[in-house]
Design an enzyme around this catalytic site. Structure first.
Site, PDB file in Angstrom:
ATOM      1  CG  ASN A 163      -1.926   1.126   1.221  1.00 50.90           C
ATOM      2  OD1 ASN A 163      -1.751   2.135   0.545  1.00 50.90           O
ATOM      3  ND2 ASN A 163      -2.981   0.968   2.012  1.00 50.90           N
ATOM      4  CG  ASP A 205      -8.358   3.156  -2.989  1.00 48.22           C
ATOM      5  OD1 ASP A 205      -8.948   2.321  -2.280  1.00 48.22           O
ATOM      6  OD2 ASP A 205      -7.351   3.769  -2.612  1.00 48.22           O
ATOM      7  CG  HIS A 260     -10.596   7.170   4.241  1.00 49.57           C
ATOM      8  ND1 HIS A 260     -10.143   5.904   4.545  1.00 49.57           N
ATOM      9  CD2 HIS A 260      -9.485   7.931   4.094  1.00 49.57           C
ATOM     10  CE1 HIS A 260      -8.828   5.905   4.589  1.00 49.57           C
ATOM     11  NE2 HIS A 260      -8.404   7.129   4.318  1.00 49.57           N
ATOM     12  N   GLY A 300      -5.470  11.820   2.979  1.00 48.11           N
ATOM     13  CA  GLY A 300      -6.489  12.085   1.973  1.00 48.11           C
ATOM     14  C   GLY A 300      -7.838  11.825   2.612  1.00 48.11           C
ATOM     15  N   GLY A 326     -10.377   9.806  11.275  1.00 51.34           N
ATOM     16  CA  GLY A 326     -11.681   9.318  11.711  1.00 51.34           C
ATOM     17  C   GLY A 326     -11.586   8.332  12.853  1.00 51.34           C
TER      18      GLY A 326
END
Length: 384
Positions: free
Chosen positions: A12, A122, A182, A186, A305
């Site tokens: 990732n 994504d 999210h 970002g 979050g």
């Protein structure tokens, strides 16, 4: 490498981080996490060292998070030379993410040539967006010639969060109407009904939507045209400003793009940055909710979050019109409901686990026995 058990390597590459995980049967066996952009000159050594330290686990597949595959990859897809070349043609749509991700794909294919490598975009979670949500109000010839439409991002995170929300609410994912957000380096917001993405705040690129750590999010396009006219800014200066010097770091006068540091700072610039961020996130949540006929829950995921209760409270405090109240619980140590018992709209917090979703989607693409979390048409099934 001796064979004692079989595992999936997940890779990732974020805009400012690199995460490597070794996953077997939903459990993480080993992890490496770096909070800096992957250096293309060093990625092969980084992955090789990780594999050397993995001991005698057999790597049976490699799953790569791909932020933007354009039209080349709209669902989890096995990487070959042709697929990688096609994705490279869309690299300028996510210049902070795709080049380092492709460098890692190439490094991993050299190091592990005998196993399949799967690109997990994504954008797949949003591939079935309704036409009314996906279409930009631009000239038809532009849209047709350049393929201009809303892609949406953070799909791996949303797939995982949807499954966990279904578990926490003890309801099938296909029956839920949710707004998920999210929030991290970002950030984006997404409306989900019956397991499908109906709208999302990021668009053709990951620059649209709410302010982020260093990215601007949506701003007036007329203002950008004005800045480009009369030699006020060059295109390179504008791109650098929007992608690296805006968002939280721009709002705070360069102090920080990290909400944790801004909360601690408690000065006017930091307070303004947090207030603008909360306002814009709440506004996107309200906009996303208009795609639903009811709101069963509001779900927070992503690094902010998950572990920034001050931000969650500030966002929820602006959503009373939707029946959302500020969380009754602040800090969390595990996924759960943080709103008061009997709240009209439960507020949930879910730890981001993109590595587990990557492993599941990789196995599903290869016909493995992992339960498929999402497929290329945006449908999402219950995760257990």
């Amino acid at each position: 490498m001796a064979t004692t058990d079989r595992a999936v390597l997940t890779v990732n590459a974020g805009s400012s981080s690199l995460q490597l995980h070794l996953v077997r049967d939903g459990e993480v066996l080993r992890v490496e996490h770096s909070e800096r952009s992957p250096d293309p000159a060093e990625v092969e050594r980084t992955v090789a060292d990780f594999l050397d330290a993995a001991g005698d686990h057999e790597i049976t597949a490699v799953g790569h998070r791909l932020v933007h595959g354009g039209e080349a990859v709209r669902r989890p897809t096995v990487a070959d030379d042709g697929v990688v070349a096609a994705v490279r043609g869309y690299a300028d749509l996510a210049p902070l993410h795709v080049p380092p991700a492709l460098a890692l794909v190439e490094a991993c294919r050299r190091l592990l040539p005998g196993v399949p490598h799967v690109l997990c975009p994504d954008t797949a979670f949003h591939a079935g967006l309704p036409e009314s949500a996906a279409t930009y109000p631009l000239p038809a010839e532009w849209r047709e010639k350049y393929g201009l439409h809303r892609y949406g991002f953070h799909g791996l995170s949303y797939s995982w969060a949807l499954g966990r929300a279904a578990e926490l609410l003890d309801r099938p994912a296909g029956t839920l109407r949710l707004v998920l957000t999210h929030l991290g380096g970002g950030s984006s917001v997404c409306a989900v009904r019956e397991g499908r993405s109906l709208d999302t705040s990021m668009g053709f690129t990951p620059l649209e939507g709410v302010p982020m750590s260093k990215r601007s999010g949506s701003v007036d396009p007329g203002m950008l045209l004005w800045l480009l006219s009369d030699s006020r800014l060059t295109l390179a200066e504008l791109r650098d400003g929007l992608e690296h010097r805006s968002g939280l770091i721009g709002l705070s006068g360069g102090r920080s793009g990290d909400t944790r540091e801004l909360v601690k700072a408690a000065d006017p610039a930091a307070a303004l940055a947090l207030a603008v961020f909360a306002h814009r996130v709440a506004r996107e949540i309200g906009a996303a909710a208009t795609s639903l006929d009811r709101l069963d829950a509001l779900v927070f995921t992503g690094e902010i979050g998950w572990d920034q209760p001050e931000v969650r409270e500030a966002v929820c405090a602006r959503l009373g019109l939707l029946g959302v109240e500020p969380p009754a619980r602040a800090a969390v140590e595990e996924d759960g409901v943080v709103s008061a018992p009997g709240a009209a709209v439960p507020v949930l917090v879910v730890q981001p686990r993109e590595e587990l979703q990557l492993a599941r989607d990789t196995l599903a693409a290869l016909g493995g026995d992992g339960k498929k979390a999402s497929d290329g048409d945006g449908k999402t099934g219950e995760i257990r």
